[in-house]
Design an enzyme around this catalytic site. Sequence first.
Site, PDB file in Angstrom:
ATOM      1  N   TYR A 173      15.111   3.569 -14.388  1.00 15.54           N
ATOM      2  CA  TYR A 173      13.848   2.824 -14.423  1.00 15.54           C
ATOM      3  C   TYR A 173      13.890   1.758 -15.516  1.00 15.54           C
ATOM      4  CZ  TYR A 173       9.051   1.713 -15.643  1.00 15.54           C
ATOM      5  OH  TYR A 173       7.911   1.039 -15.970  1.00 15.54           O
TER       6      TYR A 173
ATOM      7  N   PHE B 187       4.390  19.198 -22.850  1.00 13.97           N
ATOM      8  CA  PHE B 187       5.846  19.192 -22.672  1.00 13.97           C
ATOM      9  C   PHE B 187       6.551  19.091 -24.025  1.00 13.97           C
ATOM     10  CE2 PHE B 187       4.973  17.063 -18.332  1.00 13.97           C
ATOM     11  CZ  PHE B 187       4.828  18.286 -17.717  1.00 13.97           C
TER      12      PHE B 187
ATOM     13  N   ARG C 143       2.584   8.829 -28.729  1.00 18.90           N
ATOM     14  CA  ARG C 143       2.614   7.621 -27.904  1.00 18.90           C
ATOM     15  C   ARG C 143       1.528   6.647 -28.354  1.00 18.90           C
ATOM     16  NH1 ARG C 143       6.638   9.605 -26.824  1.00 18.90           N
ATOM     17  NH2 ARG C 143       7.620  10.097 -24.833  1.00 18.90           N
TER      18      ARG C 143
ATOM     19  N   HIS D  88       0.940  11.140 -15.458  1.00 18.77           N
ATOM     20  CA  HIS D  88       0.583  10.635 -16.783  1.00 18.77           C
ATOM     21  C   HIS D  88      -0.405  11.545 -17.504  1.00 18.77           C
ATOM     22  CE1 HIS D  88       2.162   6.992 -14.782  1.00 18.77           C
ATOM     23  NE2 HIS D  88       2.725   6.838 -15.960  1.00 18.77           N
TER      24      HIS D  88
ATOM     25  N   GLY E 258      -0.578   1.816  -3.664  1.00 20.47           N
ATOM     26  CA  GLY E 258      -1.870   1.235  -4.027  1.00 20.47           C
ATOM     27  C   GLY E 258      -2.952   1.582  -3.006  1.00 20.47           C
TER      28      GLY E 258
ATOM     29  N   LEU F 241       0.814  -1.218   0.000  1.00 21.18           N
ATOM     30  CA  LEU F 241       0.000   0.000   0.000  1.00 21.18           C
ATOM     31  C   LEU F 241       0.849   1.269   0.000  1.00 21.18           C
ATOM     32  CD1 LEU F 241      -3.001  -1.030   2.332  1.00 21.18           C
ATOM     33  CD2 LEU F 241      -2.804  -1.207  -0.153  1.00 21.18           C
TER      34      LEU F 241
END
Length: 327
Positions: free
Chosen positions: A140, A207, A220, A188, A36, A33
Site C-alpha cells: 500500500y 492491538f 497516532r 479504523h 463508495g 461505487l
Amino acid sequence: MHVLIVGGAGYIGSHMVRCLGKAGIEVTTLDDLSSGRRDAVTHGEFVEGNLGDRALLDALFGERNFDGVMHFAAHIEVGESVVDPAKYYRNNVVNTQVLLDAMRDHGVLQFVFSSTAAIFGEPVRDRIDESHPKAPINPYGRSKLMVEEILGDYDAAYGLRSACLRYFNAAGADPAGGIGECHDPETHLVPLVLRAASGRRESISVFGSDYDTPDGTCVRDYIHVNDLCDAHLLALRSLWDGGGSAAYNLGNGSGFSVREVIDTAAGVTGRDIAVVEAERRAGDPGTLVADSTLAQAELGWRPQYADLATIVEHAWRWEQALASAER
Ligand code: UFG
C-alpha cells in the site's frame, strides 16, 4: 472553476465534494461505487465508472472543461495489500497512470493526490516532516510512493503540476451531517470504538499494549476530515495561482494512544466501552505523528478541529445516524 473528484463517493472524497460545492466551485464526481456510496455525493454531477477506463475518461474530459483533478479512489488496507499486492498496484498505480495520461492528453495539468503517512515506513524521528526518509514497508505504502515519484517525472517532462498530501489518521465527519466514514469492512479505530459505544459491536480490541509508548498502546495523529479537505482546497488554489508541485504532511502534530482515544470516546458518548486486549496487528509502527509546519507556512493551512474530543464528537453524531438507520 470545475474540478473532477475521482473517488468522490468515498469517505474523504465525499467531504471534498461538499467542501468544494460550498466554496462555489463546480464539481463532477467519478466513482465506480466499489466502496463508495452514491448518496454520499451531495453536490454536482455524478458519473459511475472506473478511473482505469480510458474511453470513459476521454468522454468525460472531452465534454467538460476541468480546471483540476483530485484523486481519492485508492484501496487503503495495509493488510490486504500484503496478501493481494496485484490489486493495489493495478488500481493505485496503473489506473492512476491511466488517469494522469488522460489529463495530459486533454490539457488538464493540475492534480491533487491523496498520499499517506505509510510512504515513510518505520519512523526514525518523533515528528515526521517532509524530509523524513521514505521507506514504505508494505505494498500500500509503496503504491502511493510510486505515484508520488511518477508525479515528479510528469511535472518535469509534461508540466503536470501536483500537490501530494500525506494524511496521517483521518477521522471525524462533517458536523453538518449526512456523510461520514463508512468502510466495509471497517478497520479504523475511531469508527470501531464508536460502534462499541453505540452497541453495534460488543467491544473494541486494542492491538498491542507493549509498544514503547507512555501507556504501551500505539500513538497516532488524528486529523479531522474537514481540515484535510481545507488543505486540499488550499493546495489546489496554490496550483491555480501558478505554484509549483509540492508535498505536504497533514496532521495536528499531537499523538494520542489507542487508550486515550477509547477514553475520549467514553467521555464524549457517556457510554461504557468494553475493551479487549489483543495481539499487535502486523505492520503497525508504535508512533506516527506529523510535523505539518510546511503546510501551515506555505498554504496558510490552519486546522479548525484540532481537538480530539471534537473529532470524536463529530464521528459520534455520524455513528448515531448509522445506528438508528440500522434499527
Ligand atoms: N487499532 C486497534 N484496534 C482496532 C483498530 C485499530 O487497537 O480495532 C489501533 C491500530 O493498531 C493503530 C491505531 O489503532 O495503532 C489506529 O489504527 P487505524 O486502523 O485506525 O489507522 P492506521 O494508523 O493503521 O492507518 C492509517 C491510515 C492508513 C495508512 C496508515 C499508515 O488509515 O490508510 O495510517 O500507517 F496506511
